[in-house]
Design a protein around this motif. Structure first.
Motif, short mmCIF file in Angstrom:
data_model
loop_
_atom_site.label_atom_id
_atom_site.label_comp_id
_atom_site.label_asym_id
_atom_site.label_seq_id
_atom_site.Cartn_x
_atom_site.Cartn_y
_atom_site.Cartn_z
N UNK A 230 0.83 -1.22 0.00
CA UNK A 230 0.00 0.00 0.00
C UNK A 230 0.86 1.26 0.00
N UNK A 231 2.19 1.07 0.03
CA UNK A 231 3.09 2.22 0.04
C UNK A 231 4.07 2.16 -1.13
N UNK A 232 3.60 1.64 -2.25
CA UNK A 232 4.38 1.73 -3.48
C UNK A 232 5.10 0.48 -3.92
N UNK A 233 5.24 -0.50 -3.04
CA UNK A 233 5.98 -1.71 -3.42
C UNK A 233 5.07 -2.74 -4.10
N UNK A 234 5.70 -3.68 -4.80
CA UNK A 234 5.06 -4.95 -5.14
C UNK A 234 4.19 -5.04 -6.36
N UNK A 235 4.14 -3.99 -7.21
CA UNK A 235 3.36 -4.14 -8.44
C UNK A 235 4.16 -5.00 -9.41
N UNK A 236 3.54 -6.07 -9.89
CA UNK A 236 4.24 -6.97 -10.82
C UNK A 236 3.39 -7.19 -12.06
N UNK A 237 4.06 -7.67 -13.12
CA UNK A 237 3.38 -7.94 -14.38
C UNK A 237 3.90 -9.25 -14.95
N UNK A 238 3.01 -10.09 -15.45
CA UNK A 238 3.41 -11.34 -16.09
C UNK A 238 3.63 -11.07 -17.58
N UNK A 239 4.81 -11.41 -18.08
CA UNK A 239 5.14 -11.14 -19.49
C UNK A 239 5.74 -12.40 -20.12
N UNK A 240 5.74 -12.40 -21.47
CA UNK A 240 6.31 -13.52 -22.26
C UNK A 240 5.75 -14.86 -21.78
N UNK A 241 4.44 -14.98 -21.87
CA UNK A 241 3.73 -16.15 -21.32
C UNK A 241 3.65 -17.26 -22.38
N UNK A 242 3.91 -18.47 -21.93
CA UNK A 242 3.76 -19.65 -22.80
C UNK A 242 3.08 -20.76 -22.01
N UNK A 266 1.66 -10.63 -22.88
CA UNK A 266 1.09 -10.20 -21.60
C UNK A 266 -0.25 -10.90 -21.36
N UNK A 267 -0.76 -10.82 -20.15
CA UNK A 267 -2.04 -11.47 -19.84
C UNK A 267 -3.19 -10.87 -20.66
N UNK A 268 -3.12 -9.57 -20.92
CA UNK A 268 -4.20 -8.92 -21.66
C UNK A 268 -4.36 -9.51 -23.06
N UNK A 269 -3.30 -10.07 -23.60
CA UNK A 269 -3.33 -10.59 -24.98
C UNK A 269 -3.39 -12.11 -25.01
N UNK A 270 -3.58 -12.75 -23.85
CA UNK A 270 -3.57 -14.21 -23.79
C UNK A 270 -4.92 -14.78 -24.19
N UNK A 271 -4.92 -15.67 -25.18
CA UNK A 271 -6.13 -16.36 -25.63
C UNK A 271 -5.87 -17.86 -25.54
#
Length: 275
Positions: A230-242, A266-271
């Protein structure tokens, strides 16, 4: 109960720290000249993301998202005297997506609601609903090249940075400075997850639990991993998914012939393709 392993969905990806990442090592001792809130590191002294931290956070998020955080649906995992100290969701509903994906324990469990009425309540045995846990989460190792030479020039330690924070008394303005070690934004970790696909009493999971796992990944991207989120740490993103599916019969063949059922940057483009 009849349980047959139909296959395994293997999800490989990178976890990118979008902001500084702090997963504490749980060591309260302080060395002279050391940092009082260090991150967890492997045997080579490099930060990593423990599989237990990933799995626990995803389970917690899914419990909220699936409506399982209720006194009569949570069991007392840790108690302190007559008070429930740590409660998590666990139940004997064989269709529960949270317990089905993340697992449940053998033995008797007391719900928070029952415990608050009677701290000596005996609880119920969930053993009849227990099957092997579907989700396996590997430790995510640091991709060393993701921390560039340019980044290293600005780091306080070889792989990490030190963030200073301050508590200030509202009346006297007396300060209580403290420091935390963080993995810098931009660092990437190599991650692997396995979702087992079972046939339970003639009912095939299909892609149900894979879909639930992807939901948990999306929830995590919009939340935070580790401490001080809640103080700025820990935002993550999943990329290059297989995602690769291995049918149980594939283990008798050459695995190199297997094709991914989904790839995405990215997750947004995962089908997902049906398999």
């Amino acid at each position: 109960m009849d349980v047959i392993l139909k296959g395994k969905y293997i999800i490989k990806c990178k976890i990118k720290a979008v902001t500084g990442l702090h997963i504490g090592e749980g060591n309260n001792s302080i060395e002279i000249g050391g940092i009082d809130n260090a991150v967890v590191k492997d045997a080579e002294g490099k930060p990593y993301i423990p599989g237990s931290s990933l799995k626990g956070k995803m389970r917690s998020l899914m419990e909220f998202a699936e409506g399982k955080v209720k006194d009569d649906l949570m069991v007392v995992a840790v108690k302190k005297g007559d008070k429930p100290e740590i409660c998590i969701h666990m139940c004997d509903d064989k269709e529960c997506p949270v317990c089905g994906l993340f697992g449940r324990n053998h033995g008797k469990h007391v719900t928070k609601k029952e415990f608050l009425k009677d701290p000596k309540a005996e609880g119920r045995d969930f053993s009849d609903a227990v099957i092997p846990t579907r989700l396996i989460v590997r430790d995510a190792k640091l991709i060393e090249s993701s921390i560039t030479d340019e980044m290293k020039e600005n780091l306080d330690l070889e792989w990490t940075e030190v963030k200073f924070e301050n508590n200030i008394d509202r009346i006297t303005s007396k300060a209580n400075p403290r420091q935390s070690e963080r993995v810098p934004a931009g660092a990437e970790f190599s991650a692997e997850f396995v979702v087992n696909r079972y046939e339970v009493d003639g009912s095939d999971d299909g892609q149900l639990y894979l879909s639930k796992f992807i939901k948990a990944m999306k929830l995590l991207e919009d939340d935070y991993l580790g401490g001080q989120g809640s103080r700025g740490n820990g935002k993550v993103k999943f990329v290059d998914i297989e995602i690769v599916y291995k049918d149980s019969s594939d283990y008798e063949k050459d695995s190199n012939d297997l094709k991914p059922i989904a790839t995405a940057p990215s997750l947004d483009q995962l089908k997902l393709a049906t398999k």
